[in-house]
Motif scaffolding. Structure first.
Motif, PDB file in Angstrom:
ATOM      1  N   ARG A  67      41.110  31.294  24.857  1.00  0.00           N
ATOM      2  CA  ARG A  67      42.343  32.013  25.242  1.00  0.00           C
ATOM      3  C   ARG A  67      42.173  33.511  25.060  1.00  0.00           C
ATOM      4  O   ARG A  67      42.532  34.307  25.941  1.00  0.00           O
ATOM      5  CB  ARG A  67      43.529  31.509  24.421  1.00  0.00           C
ATOM      6  CG  ARG A  67      44.033  30.133  24.815  1.00  0.00           C
ATOM      7  CD  ARG A  67      45.416  29.875  24.238  1.00  0.00           C
ATOM      8  NE  ARG A  67      45.415  29.926  22.785  1.00  0.00           N
ATOM      9  CZ  ARG A  67      45.199  28.875  21.995  1.00  0.00           C
ATOM     10  NH1 ARG A  67      44.943  27.678  22.533  1.00  0.00           N
ATOM     11  NH2 ARG A  67      45.223  28.987  20.679  1.00  0.00           N
ATOM     12  N   ALA A  68      41.608  33.910  23.918  1.00  0.00           N
ATOM     13  CA  ALA A  68      41.416  35.341  23.653  1.00  0.00           C
ATOM     14  C   ALA A  68      40.430  35.945  24.652  1.00  0.00           C
ATOM     15  O   ALA A  68      40.612  37.079  25.109  1.00  0.00           O
ATOM     16  CB  ALA A  68      40.919  35.544  22.225  1.00  0.00           C
ATOM     17  N   ALA A  69      39.391  35.199  25.019  1.00  0.00           N
ATOM     18  CA  ALA A  69      38.406  35.706  25.972  1.00  0.00           C
ATOM     19  C   ALA A  69      39.026  35.894  27.351  1.00  0.00           C
ATOM     20  O   ALA A  69      38.754  36.892  28.036  1.00  0.00           O
ATOM     21  CB  ALA A  69      37.223  34.748  26.049  1.00  0.00           C
ATOM     22  N   ARG A  70      39.857  34.940  27.783  1.00  0.00           N
ATOM     23  CA  ARG A  70      40.524  35.094  29.086  1.00  0.00           C
ATOM     24  C   ARG A  70      41.473  36.288  29.064  1.00  0.00           C
ATOM     25  O   ARG A  70      41.544  37.063  30.029  1.00  0.00           O
ATOM     26  CB  ARG A  70      41.285  33.811  29.430  1.00  0.00           C
ATOM     27  CG  ARG A  70      40.395  32.668  29.899  1.00  0.00           C
ATOM     28  CD  ARG A  70      41.208  31.568  30.551  1.00  0.00           C
ATOM     29  NE  ARG A  70      42.118  30.938  29.609  1.00  0.00           N
ATOM     30  CZ  ARG A  70      41.922  29.764  29.026  1.00  0.00           C
ATOM     31  NH1 ARG A  70      40.833  29.062  29.302  1.00  0.00           N
ATOM     32  NH2 ARG A  70      42.803  29.254  28.186  1.00  0.00           N
ATOM     33  N   GLN A  71      42.216  36.448  27.964  1.00  0.00           N
ATOM     34  CA  GLN A  71      43.153  37.576  27.865  1.00  0.00           C
ATOM     35  C   GLN A  71      42.401  38.907  27.854  1.00  0.00           C
ATOM     36  O   GLN A  71      42.836  39.876  28.498  1.00  0.00           O
ATOM     37  CB  GLN A  71      44.002  37.439  26.598  1.00  0.00           C
ATOM     38  CG  GLN A  71      44.984  36.277  26.651  1.00  0.00           C
ATOM     39  CD  GLN A  71      45.586  35.964  25.285  1.00  0.00           C
ATOM     40  OE1 GLN A  71      45.257  36.613  24.288  1.00  0.00           O
ATOM     41  NE2 GLN A  71      46.468  34.968  25.243  1.00  0.00           N
ATOM     42  N   ALA A  72      41.270  38.957  27.162  1.00  0.00           N
ATOM     43  CA  ALA A  72      40.492  40.190  27.114  1.00  0.00           C
ATOM     44  C   ALA A  72      39.912  40.516  28.484  1.00  0.00           C
ATOM     45  O   ALA A  72      39.897  41.683  28.903  1.00  0.00           O
ATOM     46  CB  ALA A  72      39.372  40.061  26.083  1.00  0.00           C
ATOM     47  N   THR A  73      39.437  39.508  29.187  1.00  0.00           N
ATOM     48  CA  THR A  73      38.909  39.735  30.533  1.00  0.00           C
ATOM     49  C   THR A  73      40.007  40.222  31.463  1.00  0.00           C
ATOM     50  O   THR A  73      39.785  41.132  32.286  1.00  0.00           O
ATOM     51  CB  THR A  73      38.267  38.448  31.071  1.00  0.00           C
ATOM     52  OG1 THR A  73      37.252  38.015  30.162  1.00  0.00           O
ATOM     53  CG2 THR A  73      37.647  38.675  32.440  1.00  0.00           C
ATOM     54  N   ALA A  74      41.202  39.647  31.348  1.00  0.00           N
ATOM     55  CA  ALA A  74      42.329  40.111  32.156  1.00  0.00           C
ATOM     56  C   ALA A  74      42.660  41.564  31.845  1.00  0.00           C
ATOM     57  O   ALA A  74      42.971  42.356  32.752  1.00  0.00           O
ATOM     58  CB  ALA A  74      43.548  39.215  31.920  1.00  0.00           C
ATOM     59  N   ALA A  75      42.582  41.937  30.552  1.00  0.00           N
ATOM     60  CA  ALA A  75      42.856  43.329  30.176  1.00  0.00           C
ATOM     61  C   ALA A  75      41.822  44.267  30.789  1.00  0.00           C
ATOM     62  O   ALA A  75      42.154  45.369  31.255  1.00  0.00           O
ATOM     63  CB  ALA A  75      42.852  43.461  28.650  1.00  0.00           C
ATOM     64  N   ALA A  76      40.555  43.835  30.818  1.00  0.00           N
ATOM     65  CA  ALA A  76      39.512  44.661  31.429  1.00  0.00           C
ATOM     66  C   ALA A  76      39.740  44.790  32.928  1.00  0.00           C
ATOM     67  O   ALA A  76      39.575  45.870  33.503  1.00  0.00           O
ATOM     68  CB  ALA A  76      38.142  44.057  31.148  1.00  0.00           C
ATOM     69  N   ILE A  77      40.132  43.710  33.577  1.00  0.00           N
ATOM     70  CA  ILE A  77      40.412  43.745  35.018  1.00  0.00           C
ATOM     71  C   ILE A  77      41.551  44.723  35.311  1.00  0.00           C
ATOM     72  O   ILE A  77      41.492  45.517  36.258  1.00  0.00           O
ATOM     73  CB  ILE A  77      40.747  42.330  35.532  1.00  0.00           C
ATOM     74  CG1 ILE A  77      39.489  41.450  35.493  1.00  0.00           C
ATOM     75  CG2 ILE A  77      41.324  42.379  36.945  1.00  0.00           C
ATOM     76  CD1 ILE A  77      39.775  39.986  35.690  1.00  0.00           C
ATOM     77  N   ASP A  78      42.603  44.674  34.488  1.00  0.00           N
ATOM     78  CA  ASP A  78      43.731  45.592  34.681  1.00  0.00           C
ATOM     79  C   ASP A  78      43.308  47.047  34.528  1.00  0.00           C
ATOM     80  O   ASP A  78      43.935  47.950  35.100  1.00  0.00           O
ATOM     81  CB  ASP A  78      44.842  45.275  33.676  1.00  0.00           C
ATOM     82  CG  ASP A  78      45.601  44.012  34.038  1.00  0.00           C
ATOM     83  OD1 ASP A  78      45.552  43.604  35.218  1.00  0.00           O
ATOM     84  OD2 ASP A  78      46.245  43.422  33.147  1.00  0.00           O
ATOM     85  N   ALA A  79      42.255  47.297  33.729  1.00  0.00           N
ATOM     86  CA  ALA A  79      41.802  48.667  33.495  1.00  0.00           C
ATOM     87  C   ALA A  79      40.869  49.180  34.584  1.00  0.00           C
ATOM     88  O   ALA A  79      40.484  50.348  34.556  1.00  0.00           O
ATOM     89  CB  ALA A  79      41.104  48.755  32.134  1.00  0.00           C
ATOM     90  N   LEU A  80      40.507  48.331  35.543  1.00  0.00           N
ATOM     91  CA  LEU A  80      39.619  48.761  36.623  1.00  0.00           C
ATOM     92  C   LEU A  80      40.347  49.708  37.571  1.00  0.00           C
ATOM     93  O   LEU A  80      41.373  49.335  38.149  1.00  0.00           O
ATOM     94  CB  LEU A  80      39.113  47.551  37.413  1.00  0.00           C
ATOM     95  CG  LEU A  80      38.074  46.658  36.741  1.00  0.00           C
ATOM     96  CD1 LEU A  80      37.930  45.353  37.526  1.00  0.00           C
ATOM     97  CD2 LEU A  80      36.741  47.376  36.638  1.00  0.00           C
ATOM     98  N   PRO A  81      39.859  50.904  37.789  1.00  0.00           N
ATOM     99  CA  PRO A  81      40.487  51.806  38.758  1.00  0.00           C
ATOM    100  C   PRO A  81      40.266  51.299  40.183  1.00  0.00           C
ATOM    101  O   PRO A  81      39.307  50.561  40.464  1.00  0.00           O
ATOM    102  CB  PRO A  81      39.755  53.136  38.533  1.00  0.00           C
ATOM    103  CG  PRO A  81      39.041  53.004  37.230  1.00  0.00           C
ATOM    104  CD  PRO A  81      38.735  51.551  37.079  1.00  0.00           C
ATOM    105  N   ASP A  82      41.144  51.688  41.068  1.00  0.00           N
ATOM    106  CA  ASP A  82      40.974  51.352  42.478  1.00  0.00           C
ATOM    107  C   ASP A  82      39.619  51.864  42.973  1.00  0.00           C
ATOM    108  O   ASP A  82      39.199  52.974  42.642  1.00  0.00           O
ATOM    109  CB  ASP A  82      42.085  51.979  43.330  1.00  0.00           C
ATOM    110  CG  ASP A  82      43.423  51.272  43.154  1.00  0.00           C
ATOM    111  OD1 ASP A  82      43.459  50.226  42.475  1.00  0.00           O
ATOM    112  OD2 ASP A  82      44.431  51.775  43.698  1.00  0.00           O
ATOM    113  N   GLY A  83      38.958  51.046  43.769  1.00  0.00           N
ATOM    114  CA  GLY A  83      37.694  51.445  44.371  1.00  0.00           C
ATOM    115  C   GLY A  83      36.459  50.956  43.664  1.00  0.00           C
ATOM    116  O   GLY A  83      35.362  50.996  44.236  1.00  0.00           O
TER     117      GLY A  83
END
Length: 483
Positions: A67-83
């Motif tokens: 669960r923590a790994a999925r949440q952390a990966t989601a947080a990293a995805i959200d931090a990806l800038p456009d492009g």
């Protein structure tokens, strides 16, 4: 230092100026810093990110890890800038695409970030662990964007049990120069770690020399991923190289990164001309600072001789000549002079001594050599205590009873679980940066070029002899010619 692909790099070199007349090793600390360019805009379409998410069976024991790994990966995805080009890979005994569904990179925008977060919901723990296959898929994906600066986040909680060690080494070697990696290793709150420190240190050292970070507080994993991703997204230039050029008087003994983590780069040197070697040092952002320890073996010379014995430079794949920092020494029989140790060299030597003591002590403990283990781990505790590294002492206290931290007296705990030693091994490679004061200024050459002069049987037009590095003002000293 002139801009390299839009990113200026600053270089400074510190070392002891005097060496014994019968020869010695000159220890040089080279500091490389990124500098914010006047044009601070970042082209995010020149960046590519792959997240390697361990989804082996052990990630479900307990389920909180997955669960923590999925949440952390989601947080990293959200931090990806456009492009930014990106992908998420699930790692087991195989490497499987999580997002996008086929083996390619997606381009970050609102819709692809949402789709990637949704795809994470279907990642469930199962199977074994073959980290080499994960890295090879990352290489294949990033190869579709050869002009982008590639970066990988690797999260695991286990060792490479589903793959031969030789296959992992071959996979790592095949990825060198293609991308850099940040490794995050999950363990339990009581310090038990099932991953292998040597495996992860080997991956990290070869692929960017970033610190391996153990994670015992799962609640902080998402913030850790955000921080890693943010740093990766600020990188402006790939393919930076530290260049060491010597004279006939000098040979390179080793080149190591000593900050932010210890990593031996000696074996990764690439010839770049006569007496010249390049050491790849990865991708850089304006916020990066890394320090390198270059050890040069210097031949004997007559007392009073003064020479340039080498040059250090840093440069990237860009037009223009890099700025070199000269390494100049003077031979002497005055022990007070040649015994002085530059502060920056001493700072990093102590930390390398600490890492070596931890490594030797834990190796002896695993082999059942209690007395040897206590000797080395006691030294490690004393070094950590003297440096104010109290957290390191706490980690070592998992395997030894600390009787006297300052004196280095410890007692090895009976039946030490090897899983308790992994975090101490990787953290011992983390280093603190050398302090704020600058070392004394190096002695410099005259401001203007000298008139032509003779040395090594040739006419010289610069301040230093091209053959042996002798300074023109010192060339007439006794014994100052080529040995």
């Amino acid at each position: 230092m002139p801009p390299a692909n839009g990113l200026p790099l600053r270089l400074s070199v510190h070392h002891t100026e005097y060496v014994p007349a019968d020869g010695a090793v000159v220890d040089v600390v080279a500091t490389v810093q990124g500098v914010e360019p006047e044009n601070g805009n970042v082209r995010h379409d020149g960046l590519a990110e792959v997240i390697l998410l361990d989804s082996s069976g052990s990630m479900g024991a307990p389920q909180a890890k997955m669960r923590a790994a999925r949440q952390a990966t989601a947080a990293a995805i959200d931090a990806l800038p456009d492009g930014v080009a990106f992908a998420v890979v699930a790692g087991t005994a195989n490497a499987t695409m999580v997002y996008p569904g086929d083996r390619r990179l997606a381009v970050a925008d609102e819709s692809t970030r949402a789709a990637a977060r949704n795809a994470l919901r279907h990642v469930a723990p199962h199977g074994g662990t073959a980290i080499g296959t994960w890295l090879l898929l990352a290489r294949r994906l990033l190869a579709t964007r050869p002009d982008a600066i590639g970066h990988v986040i690797l999260l695991t909680d286990g060792r490479n049990e589903s793959q031969r060690p030789a296959d992992l080494r071959a996979a790592v070697d095949g990825c060198v120069g293609r991308f850099t990696v940040d490794c995050r290793a999950i363990g339990s709150a009581d310090g038990v770690h099932d991953w292998d420190a040597a495996e992860l240190l080997g991956i990290a050292e070869a692929l960017g020399a970033n610190p391996v970070v153990p994670v015992e507080d799962l609640a902080g994993l998402a913030d850790e991923f955000r921080a890693v991703l943010t740093r990766a997204m600020s990188r402006r230039v790939a393919g930076v190289r530290l260049r060491v050029r010597t004279t006939g008087l000098t040979r390179v003994r080793f080149v190591k990164q000593v900050h932010p983590a210890i990593a031996d780069l000696t074996g990764r040197g690439e010839p770049a001309g006569e007496l010249t070697t390049d050491y790849p040092v990865g991708a850089w952002s304006p916020h990066d600072q890394r320090d390198y320890h270059v050890a040069l073996e210097v031949d004997a010379m007559a007392p009073g001789a003064r020479r340039r014995v080498g040059w250090v430079s840093v440069h990237a794949d860009a037009d223009g000549e890099p700025v070199e920092a000269p390494i100049t020494v003077e031979w002497t029989e005055d022990a007070l002079r040649y015994s002085e140790i530059n502060e920056s060299v001493a700072h990093y030597t102590r930390q390398q001594d600490y890492a070596a003591a931890v490594q030797r002590g834990l190796t002896a403990a695993r082999a059942g050599r209690a007395g040897e283990a206590e000797e080395h781990l006691g030294r490690a505790v004393a070094l950590a205590h003297a440096a104010g590294r109290d957290d390191d002492v706490v980690l070592l206290a998992r395997v030894v009873d600390v009787l006297d931290a300052a004196g280095g007296r410890v007692r090895l705990k009976p039946d030490v679980d090897a899983r308790l030693t992994q975090s101490s091994l990787v953290v011992s490679h983390h280093t603190s940066r050398w302090g704020p004061q600058e070392p004394p200024a190096q002695r410099s050459a005259p401001a203007g070029p000298p008139a032509p002069w003779r040395h090594c049987d040739e006419t010289q037009t610069g301040a230093y002899c091209e053959g042996c590095g002798a300074h023109h003002l010192a060339a007439d000293r006794p014994g100052a010619g080529r040995p």
